[in-house]
Scaffold this active site. Structure first.
Site, PDB file in Angstrom:
ATOM      1  N   ASN A 122       4.138  19.489 -14.716  1.00  0.00           N
ATOM      2  CA  ASN A 122       3.224  20.078 -13.760  1.00  0.00           C
ATOM      3  C   ASN A 122       1.816  20.099 -14.342  1.00  0.00           C
ATOM      4  O   ASN A 122       1.577  20.674 -15.405  1.00  0.00           O
ATOM      5  CB  ASN A 122       3.648  21.510 -13.437  1.00  0.00           C
ATOM      6  CG  ASN A 122       2.664  22.181 -12.486  1.00  0.00           C
ATOM      7  OD1 ASN A 122       2.511  21.774 -11.347  1.00  0.00           O
ATOM      8  ND2 ASN A 122       1.962  23.210 -12.977  1.00  0.00           N
ATOM      9  N   GLU A 123       0.895  19.438 -13.673  1.00  0.00           N
ATOM     10  CA  GLU A 123      -0.536  19.450 -13.963  1.00  0.00           C
ATOM     11  C   GLU A 123      -0.862  19.224 -15.442  1.00  0.00           C
ATOM     12  O   GLU A 123      -1.412  20.109 -16.120  1.00  0.00           O
ATOM     13  CB  GLU A 123      -1.156  20.742 -13.434  1.00  0.00           C
ATOM     14  CG  GLU A 123      -0.943  20.880 -11.925  1.00  0.00           C
ATOM     15  CD  GLU A 123      -1.686  22.030 -11.266  1.00  0.00           C
ATOM     16  OE1 GLU A 123      -2.352  22.807 -11.993  1.00  0.00           O
ATOM     17  OE2 GLU A 123      -1.606  22.147 -10.030  1.00  0.00           O
ATOM     18  N   GLU A 170       1.602  20.304  -3.936  1.00  0.00           N
ATOM     19  CA  GLU A 170       1.243  21.725  -3.884  1.00  0.00           C
ATOM     20  C   GLU A 170       0.031  21.893  -2.978  1.00  0.00           C
ATOM     21  O   GLU A 170      -0.940  21.138  -3.081  1.00  0.00           O
ATOM     22  CB  GLU A 170       0.890  22.291  -5.263  1.00  0.00           C
ATOM     23  CG  GLU A 170       2.038  22.532  -6.201  1.00  0.00           C
ATOM     24  CD  GLU A 170       1.580  23.248  -7.477  1.00  0.00           C
ATOM     25  OE1 GLU A 170       0.516  23.916  -7.447  1.00  0.00           O
ATOM     26  OE2 GLU A 170       2.289  23.142  -8.507  1.00  0.00           O
ATOM     27  N   TRP A 209      -2.943  17.525 -10.902  1.00  0.00           N
ATOM     28  CA  TRP A 209      -3.752  18.614 -10.360  1.00  0.00           C
ATOM     29  C   TRP A 209      -4.745  18.170  -9.303  1.00  0.00           C
ATOM     30  O   TRP A 209      -5.141  18.960  -8.439  1.00  0.00           O
ATOM     31  CB  TRP A 209      -4.456  19.309 -11.541  1.00  0.00           C
ATOM     32  CG  TRP A 209      -5.934  19.522 -11.477  1.00  0.00           C
ATOM     33  CD1 TRP A 209      -6.578  20.671 -11.076  1.00  0.00           C
ATOM     34  CD2 TRP A 209      -6.974  18.618 -11.871  1.00  0.00           C
ATOM     35  NE1 TRP A 209      -7.940  20.522 -11.205  1.00  0.00           N
ATOM     36  CE2 TRP A 209      -8.218  19.271 -11.681  1.00  0.00           C
ATOM     37  CE3 TRP A 209      -6.982  17.300 -12.356  1.00  0.00           C
ATOM     38  CZ2 TRP A 209      -9.443  18.675 -11.971  1.00  0.00           C
ATOM     39  CZ3 TRP A 209      -8.189  16.698 -12.638  1.00  0.00           C
ATOM     40  CH2 TRP A 209      -9.400  17.382 -12.440  1.00  0.00           C
ATOM     41  N   TRP A 268       3.088  25.632  -1.579  1.00  0.00           N
ATOM     42  CA  TRP A 268       3.172  26.545  -2.726  1.00  0.00           C
ATOM     43  C   TRP A 268       2.999  27.968  -2.235  1.00  0.00           C
ATOM     44  O   TRP A 268       1.968  28.310  -1.683  1.00  0.00           O
ATOM     45  CB  TRP A 268       2.088  26.219  -3.754  1.00  0.00           C
ATOM     46  CG  TRP A 268       2.158  27.117  -4.938  1.00  0.00           C
ATOM     47  CD1 TRP A 268       1.552  28.335  -5.096  1.00  0.00           C
ATOM     48  CD2 TRP A 268       2.897  26.886  -6.140  1.00  0.00           C
ATOM     49  NE1 TRP A 268       1.863  28.877  -6.315  1.00  0.00           N
ATOM     50  CE2 TRP A 268       2.697  28.006  -6.972  1.00  0.00           C
ATOM     51  CE3 TRP A 268       3.729  25.849  -6.584  1.00  0.00           C
ATOM     52  CZ2 TRP A 268       3.289  28.120  -8.240  1.00  0.00           C
ATOM     53  CZ3 TRP A 268       4.297  25.959  -7.844  1.00  0.00           C
ATOM     54  CH2 TRP A 268       4.072  27.081  -8.648  1.00  0.00           C
ATOM     55  N   TRP A 285      -8.554  23.326 -18.268  1.00  0.00           N
ATOM     56  CA  TRP A 285      -8.739  24.765 -18.113  1.00  0.00           C
ATOM     57  C   TRP A 285      -7.793  25.594 -18.984  1.00  0.00           C
ATOM     58  O   TRP A 285      -8.093  26.736 -19.305  1.00  0.00           O
ATOM     59  CB  TRP A 285      -8.601  25.163 -16.648  1.00  0.00           C
ATOM     60  CG  TRP A 285      -7.216  25.003 -16.082  1.00  0.00           C
ATOM     61  CD1 TRP A 285      -6.200  25.915 -16.096  1.00  0.00           C
ATOM     62  CD2 TRP A 285      -6.688  23.844 -15.437  1.00  0.00           C
ATOM     63  NE1 TRP A 285      -5.077  25.393 -15.488  1.00  0.00           N
ATOM     64  CE2 TRP A 285      -5.348  24.127 -15.074  1.00  0.00           C
ATOM     65  CE3 TRP A 285      -7.219  22.587 -15.115  1.00  0.00           C
ATOM     66  CZ2 TRP A 285      -4.531  23.203 -14.419  1.00  0.00           C
ATOM     67  CZ3 TRP A 285      -6.408  21.665 -14.464  1.00  0.00           C
ATOM     68  CH2 TRP A 285      -5.083  21.974 -14.123  1.00  0.00           C
ATOM     69  N   TYR A 307      -6.004  22.392  -3.541  1.00  0.00           N
ATOM     70  CA  TYR A 307      -6.392  23.725  -3.074  1.00  0.00           C
ATOM     71  C   TYR A 307      -7.904  23.739  -2.847  1.00  0.00           C
ATOM     72  O   TYR A 307      -8.642  22.984  -3.490  1.00  0.00           O
ATOM     73  CB  TYR A 307      -6.030  24.787  -4.111  1.00  0.00           C
ATOM     74  CG  TYR A 307      -4.558  24.887  -4.426  1.00  0.00           C
ATOM     75  CD1 TYR A 307      -3.708  25.630  -3.614  1.00  0.00           C
ATOM     76  CD2 TYR A 307      -4.018  24.241  -5.529  1.00  0.00           C
ATOM     77  CE1 TYR A 307      -2.348  25.731  -3.905  1.00  0.00           C
ATOM     78  CE2 TYR A 307      -2.666  24.329  -5.825  1.00  0.00           C
ATOM     79  CZ  TYR A 307      -1.837  25.084  -5.008  1.00  0.00           C
ATOM     80  OH  TYR A 307      -0.502  25.181  -5.292  1.00  0.00           O
ATOM     81  N   TRP A 320      10.993  24.491 -11.145  1.00  0.00           N
ATOM     82  CA  TRP A 320      10.597  24.314 -12.541  1.00  0.00           C
ATOM     83  C   TRP A 320      11.763  24.593 -13.479  1.00  0.00           C
ATOM     84  O   TRP A 320      12.561  25.495 -13.241  1.00  0.00           O
ATOM     85  CB  TRP A 320       9.425  25.228 -12.870  1.00  0.00           C
ATOM     86  CG  TRP A 320       8.157  24.856 -12.152  1.00  0.00           C
ATOM     87  CD1 TRP A 320       8.036  24.064 -11.055  1.00  0.00           C
ATOM     88  CD2 TRP A 320       6.837  25.280 -12.484  1.00  0.00           C
ATOM     89  NE1 TRP A 320       6.710  23.962 -10.681  1.00  0.00           N
ATOM     90  CE2 TRP A 320       5.965  24.698 -11.540  1.00  0.00           C
ATOM     91  CE3 TRP A 320       6.310  26.099 -13.482  1.00  0.00           C
ATOM     92  CZ2 TRP A 320       4.582  24.916 -11.571  1.00  0.00           C
ATOM     93  CZ3 TRP A 320       4.941  26.307 -13.520  1.00  0.00           C
ATOM     94  CH2 TRP A 320       4.082  25.715 -12.576  1.00  0.00           C
TER      95      TRP A 320
END
Length: 367
Positions: A176-177, A308, A240, A337, A205, A279, A79
């Site tokens: 990222n996401e 990830e 995501w 990750w 979120w 995930y 990052w």
């Protein structure tokens, strides 16, 4: 066959081998490859590059590169700005005025260390997964095109141009996401900007802040800018969830060429390959997870990397089995990750599992 011939011609001419795309595969120097590696993410959050900051984390960064190489890996995701906490330079009105004079040299030092370890580096520019106190800087780039253009002119293009000949530069991950700050449930007559399919999905979120059009424009303009100064550059976005990355299964691909161009208007501002994160939740993967499907089920026309994942949120799958799944089910890469989170030794075992494999793409190759 054509790729092999081109590789031979390129080698004889002395041109630089680079990562490229062939259909739904990734290639390097004419060979079908698989990106096996990890997320380093950060050593000092948002303060790893620029202002001579790389020296503070250098030993950790380089030990990670050594670990990945020794266990058969070939790539790492790192990052960069995150939300603009330390780079680039902003004025009091939120316009980007330039970059610290050590940002490029810090990044180059890392890239050259990666080259010594035969590791391709993918820099993630921005992060939308967690709202920080400095979010007003990123927010300005998201909603104000003059501020976004100031970043492109005074930071992004100079970085991409200065680093384009570094052999270890694998590509650029714009954000990222982005779905962490998307507004779910918005109705639009333009399917690219309709987010009703994300209602109740968990998207947003970190805040219901940006429309799909604003996110698409943000990606489109930066992707086009990178390719303007480096036409061979590889560009992606760390999504995501497959709910935002496919038109299959009742979802909508927010990052298709059509939608990105529709959002930002720049024809070259498209992704080179897709990237999705996955995930488990309460020890189960969602029905859309790449760990429940072969790549072909998503009906995508570009390669996809599982960018990830990890065994501690893998619905009971081991690190080895997750890497094996990604490798044998048609995906183009797997980045666990992360170096700064969960058991590193277990993550390395996943990479070790694929060491020297060639049956679904070459895993080890020289830069």
């Amino acid at each position: 066959m054509l790729l092999s011939v081109l590789a031979v011609l390129c080698a004889s001419a002395g041109c630089q081998a680079r990562l490229s795309v062939s259909g739904t595969n990734l290639n390097y120097n004419g060979h079908h490859i698989f990106l096996s590696g990890a997320n380093q993410a950060w050593v000092h959050y948002a303060r790893d590059f620029g202002h001579n900051q790389y020296s503070k984390g250098k030993s950790t960064f380089e030990s990670t590169l050594s670990d990945i190489q020794s266990h058969g890996g070939n790539s790492v995701r790192v990052w960069l700005h995150i939300e603009g906490e330390s780079t680039p330079n902003f004025d009091n009105n939120g316009h980007v005025t330039g970059i610290d004079n050590t940002l490029i040299s810090d990044m180059r030092a890392y890239l050259q260390a990666a080259q010594r370890h035969n590791i391709l580096v993918f820099f993630t520019l921005w992060n939308a997964a967690v709202k920080q106190s400095t979010h007003y800087r990123l927010n300005g780039l998201m909603v104000d095109t003059s501020k976004l253009q100031s970043y492109i002119d005074h930071a992004l293009k100079p970085m991409a141009n200065a680093l384009k000949n570094e052999k270890a530069l694998g590509g650029w991950d714009i954000m990222n996401e982005p779905e962490g700050e998307i507004i779910p449930g918005q109705s639009s007559s333009e399917p690219c900007f309709d987010t009703r399919h994300l209602s109740g999905s968990g998207a947003g979120w970190a805040g219901h802040l940006y429309s799909a059009q604003e996110i698409g424009r943000f990606v489109n303009w930066q992707a086009a800018a990178i390719k303007e100064v480096d036409p061979g550059a590889m560009v992606t976005v760390g999504s995501w969830n497959m709910k935002a990355d496919t038109d299959a299964m009742g979802f909508h691909n927010l990052y298709s060429d059509h939608c990105l161009v529709k959002a930002g208007g720049k024809q070259s501002g498209t992704l080179s390959f897709y990237q999705v994160h996955s995930y488990d939740w309460q020890n189960h993967f969602g029905n859309e997870s790449p760990f429940k499907h072969s790549f072909s089920n998503f009906r995508l026309k570009k390669p996809m990397v599982i960018g990830e994942f990890n065994h501690e949120h893998g619905a009971g799958m081991s690190s080895e089995s997750m890497f094996e799944w990604a490798y044998t089910k048609g995906y183009s890469g797997a980045w666990t990750w992360s170096r700064t989170d969960v058991s590193w030794s277990n993550q390395l075992r996943g990479m070790q599992h694929l060491k020297s494999r060639t049956d679904h793409g070459q895993v080890q190759f020289g830069l």
